[in-house]
Design a protein around this motif. Structure first.
Motif, PDB file in Angstrom:
ATOM      1  N   LYS A 166       1.715 -26.848 -29.478  1.00 18.81           N
ATOM      2  CA  LYS A 166       1.554 -28.211 -28.958  1.00 18.81           C
ATOM      3  C   LYS A 166       2.811 -28.638 -28.236  1.00 18.81           C
ATOM      4  O   LYS A 166       2.747 -29.297 -27.202  1.00 18.81           O
ATOM      5  N   ALA A 167       3.961 -28.245 -28.784  1.00 18.70           N
ATOM      6  CA  ALA A 167       5.232 -28.635 -28.162  1.00 18.70           C
ATOM      7  C   ALA A 167       5.281 -28.125 -26.735  1.00 18.70           C
ATOM      8  O   ALA A 167       5.687 -28.841 -25.819  1.00 18.70           O
ATOM      9  N   ARG A 168       4.842 -26.880 -26.548  1.00 15.12           N
ATOM     10  CA  ARG A 168       4.882 -26.334 -25.196  1.00 15.12           C
ATOM     11  C   ARG A 168       3.978 -27.118 -24.266  1.00 15.12           C
ATOM     12  O   ARG A 168       4.312 -27.381 -23.118  1.00 15.12           O
ATOM     13  N   LYS A 169       2.812 -27.523 -24.799  1.00 18.65           N
ATOM     14  CA  LYS A 169       1.887 -28.293 -23.951  1.00 18.65           C
ATOM     15  C   LYS A 169       2.495 -29.642 -23.586  1.00 18.65           C
ATOM     16  O   LYS A 169       2.415 -30.092 -22.444  1.00 18.65           O
ATOM     17  N   ILE A 170       3.103 -30.282 -24.591  1.00 17.92           N
ATOM     18  CA  ILE A 170       3.701 -31.598 -24.340  1.00 17.92           C
ATOM     19  C   ILE A 170       4.787 -31.481 -23.287  1.00 17.92           C
ATOM     20  O   ILE A 170       4.861 -32.291 -22.353  1.00 17.92           O
ATOM     21  N   ILE A 171       5.620 -30.459 -23.438  1.00 19.42           N
ATOM     22  CA  ILE A 171       6.714 -30.281 -22.480  1.00 19.42           C
ATOM     23  C   ILE A 171       6.142 -30.045 -21.090  1.00 19.42           C
ATOM     24  O   ILE A 171       6.644 -30.588 -20.096  1.00 19.42           O
ATOM     25  N   ALA A 172       5.066 -29.243 -21.020  1.00 17.71           N
ATOM     26  CA  ALA A 172       4.477 -28.979 -19.710  1.00 17.71           C
ATOM     27  C   ALA A 172       3.963 -30.259 -19.079  1.00 17.71           C
ATOM     28  O   ALA A 172       4.171 -30.504 -17.883  1.00 17.71           O
ATOM     29  N   VAL A 173       3.317 -31.106 -19.894  1.00 16.66           N
ATOM     30  CA  VAL A 173       2.788 -32.355 -19.344  1.00 16.66           C
ATOM     31  C   VAL A 173       3.915 -33.247 -18.840  1.00 16.66           C
ATOM     32  O   VAL A 173       3.830 -33.852 -17.777  1.00 16.66           O
ATOM     33  N   LEU A 174       4.996 -33.330 -19.610  1.00 11.93           N
ATOM     34  CA  LEU A 174       6.118 -34.189 -19.221  1.00 11.93           C
ATOM     35  C   LEU A 174       6.758 -33.743 -17.918  1.00 11.93           C
ATOM     36  O   LEU A 174       7.249 -34.564 -17.151  1.00 11.93           O
ATOM     37  N   SER A 175       6.767 -32.418 -17.699  1.00 15.27           N
ATOM     38  CA  SER A 175       7.475 -31.923 -16.524  1.00 15.27           C
ATOM     39  C   SER A 175       6.656 -31.963 -15.257  1.00 15.27           C
ATOM     40  O   SER A 175       7.192 -31.732 -14.183  1.00 15.27           O
ATOM     41  N   GLN A 176       5.349 -32.237 -15.374  1.00 15.68           N
ATOM     42  CA  GLN A 176       4.511 -32.128 -14.186  1.00 15.68           C
ATOM     43  C   GLN A 176       4.978 -33.040 -13.059  1.00 15.68           C
ATOM     44  O   GLN A 176       4.980 -32.651 -11.901  1.00 15.68           O
ATOM     45  N   ASP A 177       5.399 -34.247 -13.414  1.00 15.52           N
ATOM     46  CA  ASP A 177       5.803 -35.188 -12.366  1.00 15.52           C
ATOM     47  C   ASP A 177       6.987 -34.707 -11.576  1.00 15.52           C
ATOM     48  O   ASP A 177       7.187 -35.114 -10.442  1.00 15.52           O
ATOM     49  N   PHE A 178       7.793 -33.870 -12.176  1.00 17.57           N
ATOM     50  CA  PHE A 178       9.018 -33.463 -11.498  1.00 17.57           C
ATOM     51  C   PHE A 178       8.770 -32.339 -10.507  1.00 17.57           C
ATOM     52  O   PHE A 178       9.653 -32.014  -9.710  1.00 17.57           O
ATOM     53  N   ALA A 230       1.279 -26.453 -13.752  1.00 15.58           N
ATOM     54  CA  ALA A 230       1.405 -26.989 -12.391  1.00 15.58           C
ATOM     55  C   ALA A 230       0.459 -26.256 -11.450  1.00 15.58           C
ATOM     56  O   ALA A 230      -0.182 -26.853 -10.586  1.00 15.58           O
ATOM     57  N   ALA A 231       0.354 -24.927 -11.643  1.00 15.00           N
ATOM     58  CA  ALA A 231      -0.556 -24.172 -10.785  1.00 15.00           C
ATOM     59  C   ALA A 231      -1.996 -24.595 -11.030  1.00 15.00           C
ATOM     60  O   ALA A 231      -2.793 -24.724 -10.103  1.00 15.00           O
ATOM     61  N   GLN A 232      -2.318 -24.848 -12.299  1.00 18.17           N
ATOM     62  CA  GLN A 232      -3.679 -25.272 -12.610  1.00 18.17           C
ATOM     63  C   GLN A 232      -3.979 -26.648 -12.046  1.00 18.17           C
ATOM     64  O   GLN A 232      -5.122 -26.973 -11.739  1.00 18.17           O
ATOM     65  N   ASN A 233      -2.952 -27.488 -11.928  1.00 15.61           N
ATOM     66  CA  ASN A 233      -3.144 -28.803 -11.333  1.00 15.61           C
ATOM     67  C   ASN A 233      -3.115 -28.752  -9.823  1.00 15.61           C
ATOM     68  O   ASN A 233      -3.014 -29.786  -9.177  1.00 15.61           O
ATOM     69  N   LYS A 234      -3.218 -27.554  -9.273  1.00 12.20           N
ATOM     70  CA  LYS A 234      -3.300 -27.346  -7.839  1.00 12.20           C
ATOM     71  C   LYS A 234      -2.068 -27.850  -7.094  1.00 12.20           C
ATOM     72  O   LYS A 234      -2.173 -28.354  -5.984  1.00 12.20           O
ATOM     73  N   LYS A 235      -0.909 -27.752  -7.714  1.00 12.19           N
ATOM     74  CA  LYS A 235       0.292 -28.135  -6.983  1.00 12.19           C
ATOM     75  C   LYS A 235       0.731 -26.969  -6.126  1.00 12.19           C
ATOM     76  O   LYS A 235       0.599 -25.815  -6.511  1.00 12.19           O
ATOM     77  N   LEU A 236       1.270 -27.277  -4.939  1.00 14.18           N
ATOM     78  CA  LEU A 236       1.745 -26.216  -4.057  1.00 14.18           C
ATOM     79  C   LEU A 236       3.242 -26.085  -4.245  1.00 14.18           C
ATOM     80  O   LEU A 236       3.986 -26.983  -3.907  1.00 14.18           O
ATOM     81  N   PHE A 237       3.658 -24.973  -4.778  1.00 18.69           N
ATOM     82  CA  PHE A 237       5.093 -24.774  -4.937  1.00 18.69           C
ATOM     83  C   PHE A 237       5.350 -23.281  -4.914  1.00 18.69           C
ATOM     84  O   PHE A 237       4.429 -22.473  -5.051  1.00 18.69           O
ATOM     85  N   ARG A 238       6.607 -22.911  -4.714  1.00 23.24           N
ATOM     86  CA  ARG A 238       6.884 -21.483  -4.819  1.00 23.24           C
ATOM     87  C   ARG A 238       8.065 -21.282  -5.752  1.00 23.24           C
ATOM     88  O   ARG A 238       8.875 -22.175  -5.974  1.00 23.24           O
ATOM     89  N   VAL A 239       8.125 -20.074  -6.296  1.00 22.21           N
ATOM     90  CA  VAL A 239       9.091 -19.783  -7.346  1.00 22.21           C
ATOM     91  C   VAL A 239      10.005 -18.655  -6.900  1.00 22.21           C
ATOM     92  O   VAL A 239       9.538 -17.662  -6.353  1.00 22.21           O
ATOM     93  N   LEU A 240      11.293 -18.840  -7.098  1.00 28.62           N
ATOM     94  CA  LEU A 240      12.244 -17.751  -6.910  1.00 28.62           C
ATOM     95  C   LEU A 240      12.661 -17.288  -8.301  1.00 28.62           C
ATOM     96  O   LEU A 240      13.163 -18.080  -9.081  1.00 28.62           O
ATOM     97  N   CYS A 241      12.435 -16.003  -8.587  1.00 33.36           N
ATOM     98  CA  CYS A 241      12.825 -15.480  -9.902  1.00 33.36           C
ATOM     99  C   CYS A 241      14.052 -14.621  -9.743  1.00 33.36           C
ATOM    100  O   CYS A 241      14.094 -13.760  -8.885  1.00 33.36           O
ATOM    101  N   THR A 242      15.015 -14.826 -10.608  1.00 33.28           N
ATOM    102  CA  THR A 242      16.133 -13.889 -10.626  1.00 33.28           C
ATOM    103  C   THR A 242      15.701 -12.643 -11.368  1.00 33.28           C
ATOM    104  O   THR A 242      14.831 -12.691 -12.235  1.00 33.28           O
ATOM    105  N   GLU A 243      16.310 -11.542 -11.010  1.00 27.54           N
ATOM    106  CA  GLU A 243      15.880 -10.267 -11.593  1.00 27.54           C
ATOM    107  C   GLU A 243      16.084 -10.260 -13.084  1.00 27.54           C
ATOM    108  O   GLU A 243      15.293  -9.709 -13.819  1.00 27.54           O
TER     109      GLU A 243
END
Lengths: 384, 409
Positions: free
Chosen positions: A188-200, A223-236
């Motif tokens: 649940k904590a992970r879900k809550i954190i995900a919801v809180l961060s969506q606006d950012f 965020a992807a499920q909410n159809k937000k358009l963003f891209r991610v840079l991952c460090t190796e």
């Protein structure tokens, strides 16, 4: 100045000590957290050096020395005569589940201790729990979330017994049900954190991610499920290959991903809008302890005015106050370069670093969105 | 209720047309409106707190939607909701003990005293659960699981006190509304008096022969400076005029009328003059939960100049300006664009601004934002009516004034 060079000399002496002191590394490291390897060199050379130079025996040093001495007998410590129950076994069982955070596994293991306990008063139960908790903590002294989880549970148990129940069995069952529910709290904590961060996360943003944190992955997934358009840079994420693993997972979600080598972070920081990292532990100052490389990225982001967001569950708050990088208990892990390295060349094998709070913008926790200064407040409320 | 509805609609219209200027006036009107909503709302016997909360929330949502940039509206609505929850909690803890209904000033004390003569599990556990609904989620309450809603205390109290409490219950009904309205009156009083409270602290911050810089016009700043003047400090004020509304001119006039030595400068001259300034004092439009400030356009520039020259940047804000939200794109989402006519004379520029000519959209665009966002690391000190605080401390005040349940409206 002189301390550093002198400790360099003493470190060499330290490394020549007999290897019999080191316990074998228990199991192959799980894919996500690099700090779960047992510390091959339990007595930190740093503390020994300081003690020798200043002629002071610090309490941490003493504790670690005692722990090192007790290490082998410690193995049998949790098995009391007549009971084949081992809290370490229980803990390992829970830890196998990939979705379960370490602190949660620890709490579940302690719950199993309560279930198997034959105590008849709260005091006895607490003493048993304390023993089990100490065993767990000493099994891996480098893991912060493990220590924090155990401490949190112990506080909860001692507080529950004091005020609210006169009947031991009902108190015990309440504590037990709470502990078992804690696993759900983690998800649940992970879900809550995900919801809180969506606006950012706004449309068209570029997010830099370091390390494979399950919490951060949950945020990006939502965020992807909410159809937000963003891209991610991952460090190796050398040497754990966390970047590649995360990139695979994100590609499955159709999120545009770009992999960077760790050194390319400053090069790409210009096009980044925000940095997201997880945490192995959140310390009292509000700083975080996370995979090696986080401090570097935070420094670069800070110098270019990019926000750094940390996603951490609240049970990772720990009562530590590191003043510099060496104040952490070293969590070492083997690094393999593709070419053989001659034995007289040293390798920096530490797995994690400490990022001070002034480089962090916000912490997303299940207690809400926090600024780094709130962390000490929360800890004081719990532990005082 | 149609009476209340019409007042609500009237107020919503006023907000939408931006007829009410200034956050203090807006906050006062909002609270007074909510007070009449509460007093005229007919509450059922059971769950009356939730009924009140729902009523206030319904009206609050309309108000916030009418003018989302005026954060004082949302703040004040959340304060009222918090008041309702608090009063409800104190009444239930009083009622559960079977004592006379008193305004329980200290919840914890009451609970401990009553724990003895009671079925220990029900009373204390329920009280703990009720207590935890009011506190923001914290490490302490993490393992206590999801707290039951505030309605539970009612059912348990009705169960345990079934015999003689029917008379008390109806007086509980009346008492809740009464207490809430009393607290709301206190809130109005607080909002009205915030200027005096802040101005009282002026003497500690302004010293002899100092040079103060301010931007635009804020009544709080005016009162602050005049209070220091009253206490016989002599100092000088630089006022940046605050284009395009030039409200700095009005402030300069007021200051001179009160006998203060004033200098008017343009906004562009702030960086040039900042090295001669001892302190920058501005009034905020709103303060966000991370310590960031929404102020009149131009304050970000003043803040950056102050940081560069190590000049303390002091922000004055009444308690109705503290917003529990975190800004995630404040330059856009918390800003308002005003009419371009404040910048350019439409007569002269009519050909450039003409929509009809050419491709349909004019080549000349005018952007006239009202607000600026100052990040927390540029602010040295916040002065509120409770005293001076660090930006990193603002979350504490917010936790005191608001409940976690009301954050999303």
């Amino acid at each position: 100045m002189w301390r550093r060079s002198a400790s360099f000399v003493l470190d060499k002496h330290q490394n020549n000590k007999p290897i019999s002191l080191t316990p074998s590394i228990d199991s192959p490291p799980p894919h996500s957290m690099a700090d779960e390897n047992s510390n091959p060199n339990p007595i930190s050379a740093y503390y020994q050096t300081r003690a020798a130079h200043h002629g002071i025996v610090t309490s941490d040093w003493l504790e670690q020395a005692q722990a090192a001495v007790r290490r082998y007998p410690e193995r049998d410590y949790s098995v009391s005569p007549g009971r084949p129950f081992s809290v370490i076994e229980e803990f390992n069982n829970w830890r196998q589940q990939p979705d379960l955070a370490e602190a949660v596994a620890a709490i579940r293991a302690l719950a199993a201790v309560i279930r198997a306990s034959e105590a008849t008063t709260m005091m006895e139960l607490e003493i048993e729990l304390k023993k089990a908790s100490d065993t767990l903590k000493s099994w891996d002294t480098t893991s912060i979330s493990l220590t924090a989880g155990c401490d949190l549970f112990m506080r909860y148990v001692t507080r529950t017994s004091a005020l609210e129940f006169e009947d031991f069995n009902s108190a015990k069952s309440r504590v037990l049900s709470r502990a078992e529910k804690f696993g759900e709290i983690s998800c649940k904590a992970r879900k809550i954190i995900a919801v809180l961060s969506q606006d950012f996360i706004f449309d068209g943003c570029t997010i830099l991610v370091h390390g494979f944190s399950r919490v951060v992955f949950e945020i990006l997934k939502m965020a992807a499920q909410n159809k937000k358009l963003f891209r991610v840079l991952c460090t190796e994420g050398r040497p754990d290959k966390t970047g590649v693993l995360l990139a695979n997972e994100l590609a499955k979600l159709d999120v545009p991903v770009k992999l960077l080598i760790d050194s390319a972070v400053a090069y790409s920081m210009d096009e980044v809008d925000m940095v997201f990292v997880g945490a192995d532990g959140v310390v009292e100052s509000g700083g975080v302890i996370n995979m090696m490389g986080t401090y570097q990225i935070a420094l670069v982001a800070h110098s270019m005015n990019k926000p750094v967001y940390v996603a951490a569950e609240s049970y990772k708050f720990a009562r530590l106050y590191p003043l510099d990088q060496k104040d952490l208990e070293p969590a070492l892990r083997p690094i393999d370069f593709d070419v053989p390295v001659p034995p007289k060349v040293e390798v920096e094998r530490s797995a994690r670093d400490y990022t001070p709070p002034q480089y962090l913008t916000l912490l997303f926790t299940d207690l809400g969105v926090l600024t780094p200064s709130v962390v000490s407040d929360e800890l004081i409320q719990l532990y005082l | 209720m149609p009476d209340v509805q019409s007042t609500v609609l009237e107020f919503v219209n006023k907000l939408r047309k931006r007829k009410i200027e200034g956050s203090q006036a807006t906050a006062r009107c909002t609270v007074e409106l909510l007070r009449s909503v509460i007093s005229q709302h007919r509450v059922p016997h059971a769950n009356q707190a939730s009924a009140l909360i729902d009523a206030v929330k319904a009206v609050g949502e309309q108000l916030v939607a009418a003018n989302p940039v005026e954060l004082a509206v949302g703040n004040v609505v959340r304060r009222v909701l918090h008041i309702i929850r608090e009063e409800d909690l104190s009444l239930t803890t009083a009622a559960m003990g079977g004592l006379d209904l008193l305004d329980a000033s200290d919840d914890d004390e009451d609970v401990c005293n009553k724990g003895i003569g009671y079925p220990a599990m029900s009373a204390a556990v329920v009280a703990a659960a009720a207590r935890s609904t009011l506190r923001p989620p914290s490490l302490q309450t993490l393992l206590e699981g999801t707290p039951e809603s505030a309605t539970v205390p009612y059912t348990s109290s009705s169960g345990a006190d079934s015999e003689s409490k029917t008379a008390d219950k109806s007086s509980i009904t009346r008492k809740l509304k009464h207490d809430v309205i009393e607290s709301v009156n206190q809130l109005i009083h607080e909002i009205a008096g915030c200027h005096e409270q802040i101005a009282e602290q002026a003497i500690e911050h302004i010293h002899q022969n100092e040079v103060i810089l301010t931007l635009g016009s804020s009544r709080t700043v005016l009162e602050f400076l005049c209070a220091a003047k009253e206490k016989k400090r002599s100092f000088r004020v630089f006022v940046a005029e605050g284009a395009p509304r030039y409200q700095g001119h009005l402030l300069a006039k007021e200051l001179v009328a009160r006998g203060l030595q004033t200098t008017v400068i343009t906004d562009s001259a702030v960086f040039a003059m900042i090295s001669r300034v001892n302190m920058v004092i501005i009034g905020a439009h709103a303060v966000m939960a991370n310590g960031g400030v929404i102020g009149p356009v131009g304050v970000n520039m003043a803040a950056l100049a102050a940081k560069k020259h190590a000049v303390p940047f002091v922000v004055l804000a009444g308690c109705h300006k503290l917003c529990p939200l975190y800004p995630h794109n404040p330059e856009v989402l918390l800003n308002e664009l005003r009419s371009p006519s404040e910048l350019l004379d439409f007569g002269e520029f009519s050909d450039c601004l003409d929509f009809g000519a050419g491709s349909g959209s004019p080549l000349l665009q005018v952007v006239n934002p009202t607000f600026d966002y100052v990040p927390p690391n540029l602010v040295s000190l916040f002065i509120t009516d409770t005293g001076g605080h660090n930006p990193s401390y603002m979350y504490r005040l917010i936790a005191d004034y608001y409940s976690a349940d009301d954050l999303v409206m």
